[in-house]
Write an enzyme that holds these catalytic residues in place. Structure first.
Site, PDB file in Angstrom:
ATOM      1  N   SER A  32      11.954   8.471  -9.377  1.00  0.00           N
ATOM      2  CA  SER A  32      11.917   7.578  -8.211  1.00  0.00           C
ATOM      3  C   SER A  32      13.293   7.002  -7.888  1.00  0.00           C
ATOM      4  O   SER A  32      13.634   6.791  -6.726  1.00  0.00           O
ATOM      5  CB  SER A  32      10.893   6.470  -8.417  1.00  0.00           C
ATOM      6  OG  SER A  32      11.292   5.638  -9.471  1.00  0.00           O
ATOM      7  N   LYS A  38       7.732   2.839 -22.545  1.00  0.00           N
ATOM      8  CA  LYS A  38       7.808   3.348 -21.165  1.00  0.00           C
ATOM      9  C   LYS A  38       9.221   3.156 -20.626  1.00  0.00           C
ATOM     10  O   LYS A  38       9.774   4.041 -19.973  1.00  0.00           O
ATOM     11  CB  LYS A  38       6.776   2.613 -20.296  1.00  0.00           C
ATOM     12  CG  LYS A  38       6.889   2.900 -18.792  1.00  0.00           C
ATOM     13  CD  LYS A  38       5.782   3.785 -18.271  1.00  0.00           C
ATOM     14  CE  LYS A  38       6.063   4.403 -16.910  1.00  0.00           C
ATOM     15  NZ  LYS A  38       5.872   3.559 -15.772  1.00  0.00           N
ATOM     16  N   ALA A  53       2.800   9.435  -8.545  1.00  0.00           N
ATOM     17  CA  ALA A  53       2.317   9.607  -7.170  1.00  0.00           C
ATOM     18  C   ALA A  53       3.449   9.346  -6.193  1.00  0.00           C
ATOM     19  O   ALA A  53       4.388   8.612  -6.495  1.00  0.00           O
ATOM     20  CB  ALA A  53       1.161   8.645  -6.900  1.00  0.00           C
ATOM     21  N   PRO A  58       0.824  -1.225   0.000  1.00  0.00           N
ATOM     22  CA  PRO A  58       0.000   0.000   0.000  1.00  0.00           C
ATOM     23  C   PRO A  58       0.854   1.270   0.000  1.00  0.00           C
ATOM     24  O   PRO A  58       0.733   2.119   0.877  1.00  0.00           O
ATOM     25  CB  PRO A  58      -0.800  -0.139   1.303  1.00  0.00           C
ATOM     26  CG  PRO A  58       0.073  -0.961   2.205  1.00  0.00           C
ATOM     27  CD  PRO A  58       0.909  -1.849   1.327  1.00  0.00           C
ATOM     28  N   ASN A  63       7.340  -1.228 -12.571  1.00  0.00           N
ATOM     29  CA  ASN A  63       8.115  -0.745 -13.715  1.00  0.00           C
ATOM     30  C   ASN A  63       8.933  -1.866 -14.339  1.00  0.00           C
ATOM     31  O   ASN A  63       9.053  -2.954 -13.775  1.00  0.00           O
ATOM     32  CB  ASN A  63       9.030   0.400 -13.272  1.00  0.00           C
ATOM     33  CG  ASN A  63       8.372   1.753 -13.517  1.00  0.00           C
ATOM     34  OD1 ASN A  63       7.528   1.889 -14.407  1.00  0.00           O
ATOM     35  ND2 ASN A  63       8.756   2.743 -12.746  1.00  0.00           N
TER      36      ASN A  63
HETATM   37  N1  LIG Z   1       5.047   6.108  -7.693  1.00  0.00           N
HETATM   38  C1  LIG Z   1       5.004   6.352  -8.988  1.00  0.00           C
HETATM   39  O1  LIG Z   1       4.797   7.515  -9.398  1.00  0.00           O
HETATM   40  C2  LIG Z   1       5.159   5.230  -9.991  1.00  0.00           C
HETATM   41  C3  LIG Z   1       4.866   5.495 -11.338  1.00  0.00           C
HETATM   42  C4  LIG Z   1       4.975   4.461 -12.257  1.00  0.00           C
HETATM   43  C5  LIG Z   1       5.394   3.218 -11.855  1.00  0.00           C
HETATM   44  N2  LIG Z   1       5.685   2.990 -10.517  1.00  0.00           N
HETATM   45  C6  LIG Z   1       6.120   1.642 -10.143  1.00  0.00           C
HETATM   46  O2  LIG Z   1       5.142   1.063  -9.294  1.00  0.00           O
HETATM   47  C7  LIG Z   1       5.775   0.149  -8.371  1.00  0.00           C
HETATM   48  C8  LIG Z   1       5.390   0.562  -6.949  1.00  0.00           C
HETATM   49  O3  LIG Z   1       5.975   1.843  -6.713  1.00  0.00           O
HETATM   50  P1  LIG Z   1       5.540   2.822  -5.531  1.00  0.00           P
HETATM   51  O4  LIG Z   1       6.022   4.185  -5.937  1.00  0.00           O
HETATM   52  O5  LIG Z   1       4.128   2.635  -5.177  1.00  0.00           O
HETATM   53  O6  LIG Z   1       6.471   2.292  -4.345  1.00  0.00           O
HETATM   54  P2  LIG Z   1       6.301   2.598  -2.792  1.00  0.00           P
HETATM   55  O7  LIG Z   1       5.593   3.887  -2.575  1.00  0.00           O
HETATM   56  O8  LIG Z   1       7.657   2.413  -2.204  1.00  0.00           O
HETATM   57  O9  LIG Z   1       5.336   1.443  -2.298  1.00  0.00           O
HETATM   58  C9  LIG Z   1       5.742   0.118  -2.129  1.00  0.00           C
HETATM   59  C10 LIG Z   1       4.912  -0.440  -0.999  1.00  0.00           C
HETATM   60  O10 LIG Z   1       5.198  -1.818  -0.882  1.00  0.00           O
HETATM   61  C11 LIG Z   1       5.258  -2.116   0.493  1.00  0.00           C
HETATM   62  N3  LIG Z   1       5.978  -3.368   0.682  1.00  0.00           N
HETATM   63  C12 LIG Z   1       7.284  -3.622   0.508  1.00  0.00           C
HETATM   64  N4  LIG Z   1       7.543  -4.918   0.761  1.00  0.00           N
HETATM   65  C13 LIG Z   1       6.358  -5.493   1.093  1.00  0.00           C
HETATM   66  C14 LIG Z   1       5.971  -6.797   1.469  1.00  0.00           C
HETATM   67  N5  LIG Z   1       6.862  -7.790   1.556  1.00  0.00           N
HETATM   68  N6  LIG Z   1       4.679  -7.034   1.753  1.00  0.00           N
HETATM   69  C15 LIG Z   1       3.768  -6.047   1.655  1.00  0.00           C
HETATM   70  N7  LIG Z   1       4.068  -4.783   1.312  1.00  0.00           N
HETATM   71  C16 LIG Z   1       5.349  -4.514   1.041  1.00  0.00           C
HETATM   72  C17 LIG Z   1       5.964  -0.926   1.088  1.00  0.00           C
HETATM   73  O11 LIG Z   1       5.787  -0.933   2.481  1.00  0.00           O
HETATM   74  P3  LIG Z   1       6.428   0.178   3.463  1.00  0.00           P
HETATM   75  O12 LIG Z   1       5.460   1.314   3.411  1.00  0.00           O
HETATM   76  O13 LIG Z   1       6.489  -0.513   4.765  1.00  0.00           O
HETATM   77  O14 LIG Z   1       7.760   0.543   2.879  1.00  0.00           O
HETATM   78  C18 LIG Z   1       5.233   0.187   0.374  1.00  0.00           C
HETATM   79  O15 LIG Z   1       4.031   0.487   1.021  1.00  0.00           O
HETATM   80  C19 LIG Z   1       7.275   0.250  -8.649  1.00  0.00           C
HETATM   81  O16 LIG Z   1       7.686  -0.758  -9.534  1.00  0.00           O
HETATM   82  C20 LIG Z   1       7.401   1.608  -9.339  1.00  0.00           C
HETATM   83  O17 LIG Z   1       8.532   1.717 -10.180  1.00  0.00           O
HETATM   84  C21 LIG Z   1       5.564   3.954  -9.583  1.00  0.00           C
END
Ligand SMILES: NC(=O)c1ccc[n+]([C@@H]2O[C@H](COP(=O)([O-])OP(=O)(O)OC[C@H]3O[C@@H](n4cnc5c(N)ncnc54)[C@H](OP(=O)(O)O)[C@@H]3O)[C@@H](O)[C@H]2O)c1
Length: 302
Positions: free
Chosen positions: A244, A175, A124, A9, A98
């Site tokens: 990121s 992408k 985000a 989340p 990604n």
């Molecule tokens: N954010 C963007 O703008 C964006 C845009 C395009 C693509 N993406 C891609 O989307 C993916 C997710 O990115 P994000 O930005 O959402 O990352 P993020 O904000 O770091 O979220 C990852 C989440 O996963 C949780 N997590 C990690 N290990 C876990 C586990 N074993 N069990 C359950 N939850 C776990 C983390 O928990 P904690 O809160 O405890 O750390 C965190 O809440 C990535 O591949 C990223 O490259 C992101």
């Protein structure tokens, strides 16, 4: 009503979970590493408050119709540990991450035909307070497969545009071409404005050119001006924006380097395509992480 488990989340998982939950058409189950009292979404599509019950283990959840994986792409083994109690032969596991290897990442844990790769176009970030700030559009793209079309239906009553695309592989690699030059910002610790520097523009082109060559070998088709379009895209972002990988380096977190650049080198080797710019960038960043302290000049011992 679909039962949907969302693993991770964070910025993307929290955003998607909140919008799916507000439809009241699905049972949204949030799987995370810690409790979150509230997620506050701030988005051009509207603001939303979501108080998820975060499951810290899969024990009490049972099988679901969809798993949406939204952890970072390097956290494969920890993420996969959630899957056995959640997944039956009818579950679709959508990977919202990604890179271009969504299916390869989870193939050791699941039948490949149940894994759905998802291109995430949602800018985000999640803050410690539980606030998720989203800018711009919100789009999820999947292959035009039956499970892909079922996935898009989940988002009907949300502002998230979900598309099943027949030319998915082209979009996936396009992408990656846009993401790959972001390693330069992570190396230099400089925001997007550095892309206006002539030398960095040349390196951006070179990194994107290698990605295009490898993507073509993997079967992707690109617009003829894709490399210049990548540079334009980098330059059109807000000059102070931080990608990121750069943000993760600043925060001392692991980075998705292998998924965004290492993959270009690895698949380049498979096809006999040289990728020296990506190779050097990956090597420099890995070495900087191993030796974080700059060494100043001094007298050698006598
Ligand atoms: N954010 C963007 O703008 C964006 C845009 C395009 C693509 N993406 C891609 O989307 C993916 C997710 O990115 P994000 O930005 O959402 O990352 P993020 O904000 O770091 O979220 C990852 C989440 O996963 C949780 N997590 C990690 N290990 C876990 C586990 N074993 N069990 C359950 N939850 C776990 C983390 O928990 P904690 O809160 O405890 O750390 C965190 O809440 C990535 O591949 C990223 O490259 C992101």
């Amino acid at each position: 009503m679909a039962r949907i488990a969302i693993i991770g989340p964070g910025a993307i998982g929290g955003f998607v979970a909140a919008w799916l939950d507000q439809t009241r058409s699905h049972e949204v189950i949030v799987c995370g590493r810690r409790a979150i009292p509230s997620l506050e979404i701030e988005s051009p599509a509207g603001n939303l408050s979501f108080q998820p019950k975060v499951h810290l283990s899969a024990d009490a959840i049972g099988p679901v119709d969809f798993v949406l994986i939204a952890t970072k792409a390097y956290a494969v083994a920890e993420t996969a540990a959630w899957l056995p109690p959640l997944v039956t032969g009818k579950t679709t596991v959508a990977v919202l991450q990604n890179g271009v290897e969504h299916r390869e990442r989870f193939a050791p844990y699941l039948p490949i035909e149940q894994i759905l790769p998802v291109i995430v176009q949602i800018a985000a970030e999640r803050h410690e307070s539980g606030q998720i700030c989203h800018r711009g559009a919100a789009k999820l793209t999947v292959p035009d497969w039956p499970i892909g079309r079922e996935f898009t239906h989940l988002f009907r009553q949300t502002p998230i545009e979900a598309i099943a695309a027949p030319d998915f592989i082209n979009l996936l690699w396009r992408k990656l071409c846009g993401n790959a030059p972001g390693i330069l910002n992570a190396l230099l610790l400089q925001p997007t404005r550095i892309m206006h520097d002539g030398n960095i523009a040349e390196l951006t082109r070179a990194i994107a050119r290698e990605c295009v060559a490898v993507g073509r070998a993997e079967g992707a088709v690109f617009d003829p001006d894709v490399v210049e379009a990548v540079l334009r895209g980098c330059r059109n972002a807000h000059p102070e924006s931080i990608n990121s990988m750069h943000a993760d380096r600043l925060a001392g977190r692991p980075m998705e380097v292998d998924e965004r650049n290492g993959v270009i080198v690895r698949l380049g080797q498979k096809h006999g395509i040289a990728t020296p710019y990506n190779q050097m960038a990956v090597a420099l960043l890995a070495t900087m992480m191993r030796y974080p302290q700059p060494v100043s000049a001094g007298c050698l011992p006598k």
